[in-house]
Motif scaffolding. Structure first.
Motif, PDB file in Angstrom:
ATOM      1  N   ASN A   1       4.455  11.416 -23.729  1.00  0.00           N
ATOM      2  CA  ASN A   1       3.302  11.658 -22.854  1.00  0.00           C
ATOM      3  C   ASN A   1       3.324  10.800 -21.596  1.00  0.00           C
ATOM      4  O   ASN A   1       2.757  11.169 -20.574  1.00  0.00           O
ATOM      5  N   ASN A   2       3.944   9.652 -21.669  1.00  0.00           N
ATOM      6  CA  ASN A   2       3.977   8.759 -20.517  1.00  0.00           C
ATOM      7  C   ASN A   2       5.225   8.945 -19.654  1.00  0.00           C
ATOM      8  O   ASN A   2       5.576   8.071 -18.870  1.00  0.00           O
ATOM      9  N   ALA A   3       5.890  10.063 -19.753  1.00  0.00           N
ATOM     10  CA  ALA A   3       7.106  10.316 -18.966  1.00  0.00           C
ATOM     11  C   ALA A   3       6.859  10.257 -17.456  1.00  0.00           C
ATOM     12  O   ALA A   3       7.655   9.653 -16.728  1.00  0.00           O
ATOM     13  N   PRO A   4       5.781  10.857 -16.924  1.00  0.00           N
ATOM     14  CA  PRO A   4       5.564  10.748 -15.474  1.00  0.00           C
ATOM     15  C   PRO A   4       5.396   9.310 -15.005  1.00  0.00           C
ATOM     16  O   PRO A   4       5.931   8.918 -13.961  1.00  0.00           O
ATOM     17  N   ILE A   5       4.689   8.513 -15.792  1.00  0.00           N
ATOM     18  CA  ILE A   5       4.495   7.114 -15.404  1.00  0.00           C
ATOM     19  C   ILE A   5       5.818   6.356 -15.464  1.00  0.00           C
ATOM     20  O   ILE A   5       6.131   5.560 -14.573  1.00  0.00           O
TER      21      ILE A   5
ATOM     22  N   GLY B   1       1.115   9.149  -5.960  1.00  0.00           N
ATOM     23  CA  GLY B   1       1.455  10.522  -5.594  1.00  0.00           C
ATOM     24  C   GLY B   1       2.525  11.110  -6.497  1.00  0.00           C
ATOM     25  O   GLY B   1       2.459  12.282  -6.876  1.00  0.00           O
ATOM     26  N   MET B   2       3.518  10.284  -6.854  1.00  0.00           N
ATOM     27  CA  MET B   2       4.583  10.770  -7.723  1.00  0.00           C
ATOM     28  C   MET B   2       4.056  11.054  -9.128  1.00  0.00           C
ATOM     29  O   MET B   2       4.426  12.060  -9.739  1.00  0.00           O
ATOM     30  N   ILE B   3       3.183  10.204  -9.637  1.00  0.00           N
ATOM     31  CA  ILE B   3       2.598  10.454 -10.960  1.00  0.00           C
ATOM     32  C   ILE B   3       1.810  11.756 -10.939  1.00  0.00           C
ATOM     33  O   ILE B   3       1.939  12.590 -11.844  1.00  0.00           O
ATOM     34  N   ALA B   4       0.998  11.955  -9.894  1.00  0.00           N
ATOM     35  CA  ALA B   4       0.213  13.191  -9.799  1.00  0.00           C
ATOM     36  C   ALA B   4       1.118  14.413  -9.685  1.00  0.00           C
ATOM     37  O   ALA B   4       0.861  15.452 -10.310  1.00  0.00           O
ATOM     38  N   LEU B   5       2.185  14.302  -8.901  1.00  0.00           N
ATOM     39  CA  LEU B   5       3.112  15.421  -8.746  1.00  0.00           C
ATOM     40  C   LEU B   5       3.822  15.760 -10.056  1.00  0.00           C
ATOM     41  O   LEU B   5       3.930  16.938 -10.422  1.00  0.00           O
TER      42      LEU B   5
ATOM     43  N   ALA C   1       0.831  -1.210   0.000  1.00  0.00           N
ATOM     44  CA  ALA C   1       0.000   0.000   0.000  1.00  0.00           C
ATOM     45  C   ALA C   1       0.864   1.258   0.000  1.00  0.00           C
ATOM     46  O   ALA C   1       0.541   2.239  -0.684  1.00  0.00           O
ATOM     47  N   THR C   2       1.956   1.246   0.738  1.00  0.00           N
ATOM     48  CA  THR C   2       2.848   2.402   0.771  1.00  0.00           C
ATOM     49  C   THR C   2       3.485   2.655  -0.590  1.00  0.00           C
ATOM     50  O   THR C   2       3.535   3.794  -1.068  1.00  0.00           O
ATOM     51  N   ILE C   3       3.962   1.602  -1.227  1.00  0.00           N
ATOM     52  CA  ILE C   3       4.586   1.757  -2.548  1.00  0.00           C
ATOM     53  C   ILE C   3       3.558   2.234  -3.568  1.00  0.00           C
ATOM     54  O   ILE C   3       3.849   3.112  -4.387  1.00  0.00           O
ATOM     55  N   ALA C   4       2.337   1.694  -3.511  1.00  0.00           N
ATOM     56  CA  ALA C   4       1.299   2.128  -4.447  1.00  0.00           C
ATOM     57  C   ALA C   4       0.932   3.590  -4.222  1.00  0.00           C
ATOM     58  O   ALA C   4       0.770   4.361  -5.179  1.00  0.00           O
ATOM     59  N   THR C   5       0.829   3.987  -2.949  1.00  0.00           N
ATOM     60  CA  THR C   5       0.504   5.378  -2.640  1.00  0.00           C
ATOM     61  C   THR C   5       1.606   6.315  -3.107  1.00  0.00           C
ATOM     62  O   THR C   5       1.330   7.376  -3.686  1.00  0.00           O
ATOM     63  N   LEU C   6       2.847   5.938  -2.873  1.00  0.00           N
ATOM     64  CA  LEU C   6       3.960   6.768  -3.334  1.00  0.00           C
ATOM     65  C   LEU C   6       3.998   6.869  -4.855  1.00  0.00           C
ATOM     66  O   LEU C   6       4.270   7.947  -5.407  1.00  0.00           O
ATOM     67  N   THR C   7       3.715   5.785  -5.536  1.00  0.00           N
ATOM     68  CA  THR C   7       3.724   5.805  -7.000  1.00  0.00           C
ATOM     69  C   THR C   7       2.621   6.714  -7.542  1.00  0.00           C
ATOM     70  O   THR C   7       2.871   7.550  -8.422  1.00  0.00           O
TER      71      THR C   7
END
Length: 123
Positions: A90-94, A60-64, A52-58
């Protein structure tokens, strides 16, 4: 009369031994199952917390990263945005989020291996 009473007492004692033995084994089996359920639950909860922590960080990072790119797009001239679209996909954040998540997972795995090795060497 005493023979009858003695045989009755010994047969009752024999009958009472079987339920006591069954109760003993049932208690031991129950304690065994409770111990492993507690161990499995704690271990599963820890692993789910890590996931859950890794998913939340991922996420959050994509949104940021998307927010940062959008904020640059607001103040940049139109030709700059068009030029950057040729360089940055276009997929650079991901892609960046996946790279950072992979490094985080590797770090957590190495940390767990070190902990296991330390625990094994202390015994």
């Amino acid at each position: 009369m005493s023979n009858l009473l003695l045989s009755l007492v010994s047969s009752v004692g024999g009958l009472l031994r079987l339920p006591a033995l069954a109760t003993f084994f049932a208690t031991m089996l129950g304690n065994f199952i409770a111990f492993f359920a507690k161990w499995f639950t704690a271990r599963t909860a820890t692993q789910l917390g890590v996931i859950a922590t890794i998913a939340t960080l991922t996420i959050g990072m994509i949104a940021l990263l998307k927010t940062l790119i959008a904020s640059i797009a607001l103040v940049a001239p139109p030709m700059f945005i068009q030029a950057m679209s040729l360089i940055v996909p276009n997929n650079a954040p991901i892609c960046l989020a996946v790279l950072v998540s992979a490094h985080t997972i590797k770090w957590v795995w190495l940390w767990q291996v070190r902990f296991i090795e330390y625990y094994a060497s202390s015994r």
